[in-house]
Design an enzyme around this catalytic site. Sequence first.
Site, short mmCIF file in Angstrom:
data_model
loop_
_atom_site.label_atom_id
_atom_site.label_comp_id
_atom_site.label_asym_id
_atom_site.label_seq_id
_atom_site.Cartn_x
_atom_site.Cartn_y
_atom_site.Cartn_z
N ASP A 166 -6.97 19.43 -32.18
CA ASP A 166 -6.27 19.61 -33.44
C ASP A 166 -7.22 19.06 -34.52
OD1 ASP A 166 -4.19 19.98 -35.36
OD2 ASP A 166 -3.80 17.84 -35.23
N CYS A 180 0.84 -1.20 0.00
CA CYS A 180 0.00 0.00 0.00
C CYS A 180 0.87 1.24 0.00
CB CYS A 180 -0.95 0.01 1.18
SG CYS A 180 -0.18 0.58 2.67
N ASP A 207 -2.37 15.26 -32.34
CA ASP A 207 -1.37 14.29 -32.77
C ASP A 207 -0.26 15.05 -33.47
OD1 ASP A 207 -2.57 14.97 -35.22
OD2 ASP A 207 -2.06 13.01 -36.06
N ASP A 263 2.09 19.18 -32.40
CA ASP A 263 1.12 19.27 -31.31
C ASP A 263 1.77 18.96 -29.96
OD1 ASP A 263 -1.16 19.90 -32.83
OD2 ASP A 263 -1.34 17.81 -33.45
N CYS A 307 4.04 1.43 2.27
CA CYS A 307 5.12 0.59 1.76
C CYS A 307 5.84 1.29 0.62
CB CYS A 307 4.56 -0.74 1.27
SG CYS A 307 3.64 -1.67 2.50
#
Length: 769
Positions: free
Chosen positions: A456, A50, A639, A643, A53
Amino acid sequence: MSCCAAGSEGALDIERAGHALPSAEELRLSSRAVGPGLWQVDLSVPAVHCGTCITTVEHALKALPQVERARVNLSTKRVSVVWKESVDGVETDPVALPRAIAATGYESHLFTAVEEASDSLRNQLIRAVAVSGFAATNIMLLSVSVWSGADAATRDLFHWISAMIAAPALIYAGRFFYQSAWGALTHGRTNMDVPIAIGITLSYAASLWETIHHGEHAYFDATASLLFFLLIGRTLDHVMRDRARSAISGLARLSPRGAMVIGEFGTQDYRAVEDIKVGDRIAIAAGDRIPVDGVVIAGESDLDVSIVNGESAPQSVAPGSAVQAGTLSLTGSLTISATATVTNSFLAEIIHLMEAAEGGRAHYRRIADRAAQFYSPAVHLLAITSFVTWGLYDGDWKHAMMVAIAVLIITCPCALGLAVPVVQVVAAGRLFKAGIMVKDGSAMERLAQVDTIAFDKTGTLTLGRPRLVDGPAVTAEAFAIAAGLAAHSRHPLSRALWSAYSLQPRSFDGVREVPGAGVEAATSEGTWRLGHRAFACGEAQAELIPNPYSEVVLSRDGAEIATFHFEDILRPRAETAVRQLKASGFRLGILSGDRAVVVAKIARELGIDSWRSGLSPRQKAEGCAEAAAEGSKLLMVGDGINDAPALAAAHVSMAPATAADVGRQAADFVFMRDGLEAVPFAIEASRRAGRLIRENFALAIGYNVIAVPIALLGYATPLIAAVAMSTSSIIVVANALRLNRLALDEASSGEAETGTRVTGPAAQPRLAA
């Protein structure tokens, strides 16, 4: 259950006890270069369970001068460490890395993709549940006679028999808590298995004291039942968490262990997938999975590519087709040439993205981690206080001890430790099933906050698969020159132009790419340019010939030679996705490098009122920064290389899998499907994940607000405390699993399956590769 298990999983893995540290040579051979003088090695730390840890291991590693960064992944128990090969001119020793982990009480070894460890732990837990259940049942049967009024001799006999049954059960089944607690205490720290170990030990010790002194009441039945319920809770928690991270486990199993590699003289030898090198020829039979990324050099087949795009329809491949690791050959045999190793293949990339989804230091995770750090000392203080208070209050120190034991057990913050990571694991798995990769949990938090979305155009709102259309007459010579220049670019328009030319194009040397503009080559004839009009002919010519098509201009020394027109198609379900986003109240816009006439047409067709055209990469990034300055939380969807700055500058970002490598790396989310429905789905999933995390916090805090006073007031026995603690953890995990019910909006599945043809831009080649 909690970090409690600074050992509960791995320290409990008996087979690993005493595991030797990897040698310096093994660590160096297992490391990979990630920068000048920087290397990354992956270690397995099975005991992490968790947030506490994770914090303990990361802090220990970051304290070393040679460690650049360290990150623990809870799902795979992997710690990725980036280390410097030298500090101040002195070569570093990589063995210091596992040694630092060992100093905190955690075992570590080189990470492998073997998945059997989780099943092994599950089987150990089930056996422990069976042993403790058998002991509890038999002790309860003996207790019936005691409760029914057996004489003193019979009562003492049954108490001793119960003690002998409980002792081996406590040793065998309780080792899960004892080993974890001992490992923490011997390294000068504590965890939440410490109070559990103390609680069951004190319960047994008090019962043994009563037996030795011929007391009427012993609690061996309660001790065994307490252990039984604790183990049931931990086993169910382990199984449910395995289910939550099943997407990662399932991906790892898609990678074959090896493949048949074709030798120089046609011989075939089986080779482990780790030993396959770039350029190796691999024989793939029908029914085999592709081991590494490659290119088909012989054979034809239909591939199951659902792992790539989430679609069930098979994809046909033939010589020249690219194939990805993890895809399945359904109908035919293939020979492929490897283009990547197993660590750099598509499957490894998406596993890495999935693992990273819960590894980020998200806001909610940091809250839970800080709370867990201070919780353990508070628990012990409460237990001591309750023991002393009750002992002084009524003088019954045995009852005071039972109250203290109940406090120790009931206050274990298992639910708090699970509140955030289990939701992030489930959310990442659900997004993956929908064809969306997420890099870290903080990205989901940021996506849930967005109020503005900027797209875009080419390759994002459209598929970026333009087709050359009839336009003004182009001479054969101009076509050959343009195709020769286009061969040096992977921008969609350049690729479409090159594909449309069926003859031998003209060859060029020293072609230079200008991101967001085009390509150019200096020859004895002059400087040839292929790209958008402003780049090819100068700014003054940029809008001389407005038209609704995407165009690429060929020029020599600034003089236009030919113009090529293209048309593009919208992404499937783009109109539906935009409509859903507008209905949800998002402000939508387009940030494009394309010409105004084309961007305006796309905006009208999709119903987007705000758009900007002709933007450079810098201007796109500035647009994202302006939105942030105005207080907007902007999602940038794009993309391509140009960009990438905008994707990095936005509050959160998303890119299609077809994007350039740079774009995918800059984006927080990557969607694999062609359809644009991934955008509203990812936002909804992130918002629901945020709600579930807040609900889990409320459940965990509410449990403690109710349970702690009950235990302190003496109304909860240790057995009731064990049931309550286990139930709280299970409720938190079960609440997180509700996210799996979130489904893609199928209402749009029939719309625009092949896309709606539009005339669209990209006259400004954004080299999408």
